[in-house]
Design an enzyme around this catalytic site. Structure first.
Site, PDB file in Angstrom:
ATOM      1  CE  LYS A 151      -2.001   7.742   0.687  1.00 49.52           C
ATOM      2  NZ  LYS A 151      -2.821   6.804   1.431  1.00 49.52           N
ATOM      3  CD  GLN A 183       0.627  -8.710  -2.367  1.00 50.00           C
ATOM      4  OE1 GLN A 183       1.393  -9.351  -3.062  1.00 50.00           O
ATOM      5  NE2 GLN A 183      -0.642  -8.586  -2.672  1.00 50.00           N
ATOM      6  CG  ASP A 240      -1.761  -1.249   1.324  1.00 51.77           C
ATOM      7  OD1 ASP A 240      -2.278  -1.692   0.288  1.00 51.77           O
ATOM      8  OD2 ASP A 240      -1.838  -1.818   2.423  1.00 51.77           O
ATOM      9  NE  ARG A 285      -4.180   0.306   3.150  1.00 54.19           N
ATOM     10  CZ  ARG A 285      -4.363   1.070   2.067  1.00 54.19           C
ATOM     11  NH1 ARG A 285      -4.039   2.340   2.092  1.00 54.19           N
ATOM     12  NH2 ARG A 285      -4.865   0.556   0.972  1.00 54.19           N
ATOM     13  CB  THR A 305       1.613 -12.003   0.901  1.00 56.14           C
ATOM     14  OG1 THR A 305       0.627 -12.608   0.054  1.00 56.14           O
ATOM     15  CG2 THR A 305       2.793 -11.512   0.077  1.00 56.14           C
ATOM     16  CB  ALA A 326      -2.312  -6.721  -5.237  1.00 54.88           C
ATOM     17  N   GLY A 327      -4.274  -4.418  -4.427  1.00 51.29           N
ATOM     18  CA  GLY A 327      -5.208  -3.434  -4.956  1.00 51.29           C
ATOM     19  C   GLY A 327      -4.424  -2.200  -5.320  1.00 51.29           C
ATOM     20  CG  HIS A 328      -1.360  -2.052  -7.725  1.00 52.06           C
ATOM     21  ND1 HIS A 328      -0.444  -2.607  -8.573  1.00 52.06           N
ATOM     22  CD2 HIS A 328      -0.985  -2.411  -6.480  1.00 52.06           C
ATOM     23  CE1 HIS A 328       0.448  -3.267  -7.856  1.00 52.06           C
ATOM     24  NE2 HIS A 328       0.136  -3.175  -6.594  1.00 52.06           N
ATOM     25  CE  LYS A 387       1.180  10.635  -8.083  1.00 46.77           C
ATOM     26  NZ  LYS A 387       0.948  11.844  -7.333  1.00 46.77           N
ATOM     27  CB  THR A 403     -10.047  -6.310   2.980  1.00 43.14           C
ATOM     28  OG1 THR A 403      -9.034  -5.447   3.514  1.00 43.14           O
ATOM     29  CG2 THR A 403      -9.393  -7.514   2.314  1.00 43.14           C
ATOM     30  NE  ARG A 445       6.684 -31.353  -5.787  1.00 43.31           N
ATOM     31  CZ  ARG A 445       7.661 -32.091  -5.287  1.00 43.31           C
ATOM     32  NH1 ARG A 445       8.729 -32.314  -5.989  1.00 43.31           N
ATOM     33  NH2 ARG A 445       7.569 -32.610  -4.088  1.00 43.31           N
ATOM     34  N   GLY A 483       1.624   3.015  -2.616  1.00 44.20           N
ATOM     35  CA  GLY A 483       1.271   3.915  -3.726  1.00 44.20           C
ATOM     36  C   GLY A 483       2.007   3.531  -5.004  1.00 44.20           C
ATOM     37  CE  LYS A 484       3.172  -2.335  -4.498  1.00 45.45           C
ATOM     38  NZ  LYS A 484       2.779  -2.036  -3.111  1.00 45.45           N
TER      39      LYS A 484
HETATM   40  P1  IMP Z   1      -2.675 -12.774   1.909  1.00 46.97           P
HETATM   41  O1  IMP Z   1      -1.763 -12.202   0.891  1.00 46.97           O
HETATM   42  O2  IMP Z   1      -4.131 -12.543   1.615  1.00 46.97           O
HETATM   43  O3  IMP Z   1      -2.355 -14.222   2.208  1.00 46.97           O
HETATM   44  O4  IMP Z   1      -2.410 -11.988   3.291  1.00 46.97           O
HETATM   45  C1  IMP Z   1      -1.189 -12.122   3.998  1.00 46.97           C
HETATM   46  C2  IMP Z   1      -0.751 -10.794   4.618  1.00 46.97           C
HETATM   47  O5  IMP Z   1      -0.407  -9.896   3.561  1.00 46.97           O
HETATM   48  C3  IMP Z   1      -1.841 -10.091   5.431  1.00 46.97           C
HETATM   49  O6  IMP Z   1      -1.236  -9.373   6.486  1.00 46.97           O
HETATM   50  C4  IMP Z   1      -2.433  -9.096   4.427  1.00 46.97           C
HETATM   51  O7  IMP Z   1      -3.019  -7.987   5.081  1.00 46.97           O
HETATM   52  C5  IMP Z   1      -1.180  -8.706   3.679  1.00 46.97           C
HETATM   53  N1  IMP Z   1      -1.459  -8.238   2.317  1.00 46.97           N
HETATM   54  C6  IMP Z   1      -1.767  -8.968   1.227  1.00 46.97           C
HETATM   55  N2  IMP Z   1      -1.946  -8.177   0.151  1.00 46.97           N
HETATM   56  C7  IMP Z   1      -1.731  -6.933   0.563  1.00 46.97           C
HETATM   57  C8  IMP Z   1      -1.730  -5.657  -0.106  1.00 46.97           C
HETATM   58  O8  IMP Z   1      -1.946  -5.529  -1.314  1.00 46.97           O
HETATM   59  N3  IMP Z   1      -1.448  -4.585   0.682  1.00 46.97           N
HETATM   60  C9  IMP Z   1      -1.155  -4.684   2.000  1.00 46.97           C
HETATM   61  N4  IMP Z   1      -1.138  -5.840   2.661  1.00 46.97           N
HETATM   62  C10 IMP Z   1      -1.418  -6.952   1.951  1.00 46.97           C
END
Ligand code: IMP
Length: 441
Positions: free
Chosen positions: A331, A224, A13, A305, A239, A39-41, A18, A301, A143, A15-16
């Protein structure tokens, strides 16, 4: 032409989206190499806001080729929804989007296992996004995973599905006491997805190599952040993929010798979603202020944060494990109203001082931050076009951060819009892409 990796340097998170959006007009190809729809960009273009989860944000630039590499785990239903939403907004995918045959699929039982496993972990739970990313990578490593290319071979897909459903149903029923899945339902749904995705599925490693040989420039878009890397992050609160720069090679099939530089993205403070140690975490009013002003809620989600001060220990570690050439700081404007700003420069642990980020999770959990405090600038930074336009105290903050992390900044972002970006004059970014100046005017 340079091939550059963009990585998150903290816990995601940063800000990749942008930063990638600013660089994309100067490259030919953008490729995602790990992660999935966890992920959410977020990219803001004028009044439009786009949140991309599996497709590289480069897709918002007409004519840029975008690749979902073999290191990504693909939820086909979510990917198709994302594709449809882009098409509705006029984005052209045909001829621009390429999906690796070797990327693994997130199957319906993966989110179910993700949630069931989290529930069982109790206080040791990771706080995952619940998207099934971890269990999909478990199958890949064991596998038994099913890959995007398998969707195109009905017999093989059915065979792998039957084996997996039998195994996962046992696990769900006997270990987790959770609902089970039917092969027929998944088969029917996934074969429909196959029809949709087939035109985009290809050998992307070969494609990328050919493009690079013909002089194309490739941007590797990390998801991430460094501290969530499966090997180098704060294990087990991480992750399940290689979020660091090395993942760009394994997650695409482009050899490391064809990668010319690495750009890290860091926020002017720190955030973390989910569980796990966070030495420079803020509390009380300042945490609420930063969370509200920075709109620090998960783009996938919606979870709030956790917020913390800039942690130079984390950044120095990110510089080391990624081999960062430069950092884009985002930011900065979120700190505009802070009367005093802290920077974590080291950790105190059992009476001693640590200056290198510790690998041991118990040490990180017990470490206390050593802070340096500077006066806030209490003025607006948004809209500044050059570093010299920034308040003197903000410039001092930036200089001190650069000194502590040991690499220069290339971009300073002071807002979500493309033009709320300062290009640093000595930045390696200008060496890689001399025309990048035009993107931030
Ligand atoms: P997972 O990737 O859903 O298995 O989550 C594992 C950990 O990575 C958790 O703490 C999530 O909140 C964090 N996480 C996964 N994707 C993101 C992201 O895009 N931004 C920030 N935290 C992430």
């Amino acid at each position: 032409m340079p091939n550059i990796v963009v990585v998150g340097t903290q816990w995601g998170d940063e800000g990749k989206g942008k930063v990638v959006d600013v660089i994309t007009p100067h490259v030919d190809v953008v490729v995602r190499y790990q992660g999935g729809n966890n992920a959410g960009h977020t990219v803001v273009v004028g009044r439009e806001k786009y949140v991309l989860q599996s497709i590289p944000s480069g897709i918002l630039h007409r004519g840029r080729r975008c690749v979902v590499g073999c290191g990504v785990v693909v939820n086909p239903g979510a990917l198709i929804e994302e594709m449809e939403a882009l098409v509705r907004r006029g984005v052209v995918l045909d001829g621009n989007l390429f999906i690796s045959k070797n990327a693994h699929l997130i199957m319906p039982y993966h989110p179910a296992l993700d949630r069931a496993s989290e529930a069982k972990l109790g206080s040791r739970r990771i706080g995952t996004t619940g998207r099934g990313v971890g269990p999909a990578y478990v199958d890949k490593a064991a596998r038994v995973g099913i890959r995007v290319g398998d969707l195109l071979n009905e017999r093989l897909f059915r065979e792998k599905l039957e084996m997996n459903v039998a195994q996962k149903n046992r696990l769900l029923r006997e270990i987790y006491d959770a609902p089970t899945f039917s092969v027929a339902e998944i088969l029917d749904q996934y074969l429909r997805y196959a029809g949709w995705l087939a035109p985009y599925v290809t050998d992307t490693a070969l494609l990328l190599t050919r493009w690079i040989e013909s002089g194309y420039s490739v941007l590797f878009e990390g998801a991430q952040g460094t501290m969530l890397d499966i090997d180098h992050g704060t294990y087990p609160f991480i992750t399940s993929s290689s979020t660091t720069a090395g993942g760009a090679a394994t997650g695409t099939g482009v050899p490391p010798t064809r990668i010319h530089g690495v750009l890290g993205v860091a926020k002017a403070y720190t955030t973390r979603v989910g569980g796990g140690p966070f030495p420079a975490e803020m509390s009380g009013k300042i945490a609420e202020h930063v969370q509200a002003r920075g709109n620090e809620y998960g783009s996938v989600t919606g979870r709030p944060r956790r917020c913390g001060w800039f942690d130079a220990m984390v950044l120095r570690y990110a510089v080391r494990v990624n081999g960062l050439d430069t950092v884009a700081l985002t930011k900065l404007d979120v700190l505009d109203q802070c009367a005093a700003i802290k920077i974590c420069t080291a950790y105190r642990y059992q009476g001693g001082i640590l200056t290198d980020f510790p690998e041991d999770e118990t040490v990180v959990a017990e470490a206390e931050p050593v802070y340096e405090e500077i006066e806030g600038w209490l003025a607006t930074t948004s809209g500044a076009k050059n570093e010299v336009d920034l308040p003197a105290k903000a410039r001092r903050y930036l200089e001190r951060l650069e000194e502590l992390i040991g690499v220069p900044f290339c971009l300073i972002s002071t807002g979500a819009q493309r033009d709320e970006t300062i290009l640093c004059e000595t930045s390696p970014l200008l060496r890689w892409f001399p025309s990048v100046r035009s993107s931030v005017l």
